[in-house]
Design a protein around this motif. Sequence first.
Motif, PDB file in Angstrom:
ATOM      1  N   GLY A 111       4.222  -2.270  -4.405  1.00  9.77           N
ATOM      2  CA  GLY A 111       3.255  -1.796  -4.727  1.00  9.77           C
ATOM      3  C   GLY A 111       3.877  -0.665  -5.480  1.00  9.77           C
ATOM      4  N   PHE A 166       0.964  -1.052  -0.083  1.00  7.90           N
ATOM      5  CA  PHE A 166      -0.207   0.018  -0.073  1.00  7.90           C
ATOM      6  C   PHE A 166       0.736   1.477  -0.371  1.00  7.90           C
ATOM      7  CE2 PHE A 166      -2.699   3.243   1.977  1.00  7.90           C
ATOM      8  CZ  PHE A 166      -4.173   3.301   1.389  1.00  7.90           C
ATOM      9  N   ALA A 212      -3.800  -4.925  -1.049  1.00  8.05           N
ATOM     10  CA  ALA A 212      -3.254  -3.435  -0.838  1.00  8.05           C
ATOM     11  C   ALA A 212      -2.358  -3.376  -1.329  1.00  8.05           C
ATOM     12  CB  ALA A 212      -2.036  -4.340   0.260  1.00  8.05           C
ATOM     13  N   GLY A 256      -4.064   0.942  -3.070  1.00 12.62           N
ATOM     14  CA  GLY A 256      -3.189   1.545  -3.085  1.00 12.62           C
ATOM     15  C   GLY A 256      -3.056   2.562  -4.306  1.00 12.62           C
ATOM     16  N   LYS A 260       1.283   3.974  -3.429  1.00 10.02           N
ATOM     17  CA  LYS A 260       1.258   5.732  -2.636  1.00 10.02           C
ATOM     18  C   LYS A 260       2.450   6.275  -3.448  1.00 10.02           C
ATOM     19  CE  LYS A 260      -3.033   5.629  -1.211  1.00 10.02           C
ATOM     20  NZ  LYS A 260      -4.189   6.519  -2.015  1.00 10.02           N
TER      21      LYS A 260
END
Length: 292
Positions: free
Chosen positions: A162, A86, A201, A205, A90
Amino acid sequence: MWIWILGHLLASGIGISLGLIGGGGSVLALPILVYVMGVPTKSAIAMTLVIVGIVSLIGIIPHWKKGNINYKKAYIFGSATMLGAFIGAKIAALPFITDSLQMLLFAIMMLLAAGLMIQRSSQKAANKSPEEPDLELYPPPICKYCWLWLLTEGLGVGILTGLVGVGGGFAIVPALVILGKTPMKEAIGTSLLILVANSVAGFLGYLGQVELDWQLIGTFIVAASLGSFLGAYLSQFIDGKKLQKYFGYFLIAVATFVLFQNQSAFQRKKSTVNWQHGSYKVGIIESKNIKL
C-alpha cells in the motif's frame, strides 16, 4: 506516440514476469508508469495496484486448472496482507510521505529483494541438483508457530504494498514456502490469488485520494495480460526459478536508476532549502539596516 508504444511493450513484461516467477509485476509497473509514461508517483502506485491485481487474476486461470492454489493458505496470508495494504495506502496520504520518499523506499526494497533472490539462486546452483524437490530451495522453518509469523509477515508485506507498491510475489512466495510449508508450484499459484486480494485492499485505500488515468490502466492491462499468457506458456519450457538470479540483477539495475533519479530530486530540495535559508538571513540583515 513512441513513448506510448515503448511503455506498453514494457508493460507486457509485467505479465511475463507474473507468469514465469509469480511476481515482479509491481516492480516493473511502477517505474514504467512514473518514468516512461510520466504519471505522478502516488497515482502510479494506485494504478499499479489495479493493473497487477487484474493481470494476476487472469494469470490465476492456468494455475487453477492445474490445481496449484491453496485456498486455505491464501485466506490466512491474504487476510493479513489486505489489512496491511489498506493501512499502507492510508499512511501514504500523510503529508510527510512525499513522492521522492516513496520511490526511495521502493528502491531500497528492490535492492533487498534482489540480494535475496541472487543469494538463493547461487546457493541452489552450488549445493542442489535440479532433481531435488522445490521445497529444498529454501531453509526449513525454525519457528514453532509458523502461522503466526505468516500473519505477521503478511501484514508487513501488505503495508509495503500500500505504501510503495511493492511486496508482491517475490516476498509472498518465499513466505508461503518457508513458513507455510507450501511446494513451490503451489506457492506461485497461491501468491497470484493473494496479489489480487492485496491489490484490491490497497486500491480501496487510495480511492478518492489520487487521480487515475483509466484509459492508460485499461491499455496497460491488455498489454500485461497478453504477457501473462505468454509467461504461463513459457513456464512449461523454462524453469522460472533459474531466472530468479537474472531477475535479481535486473532489480538492482531498476533500483539504481530510481535512486539516481530521486537523489537529484533531494539535491534540488536541499538547494531550495539552502536558498530559502540564505534569503531569510538577507531579510534579517536588511530589516536591521532599515532600523539603523
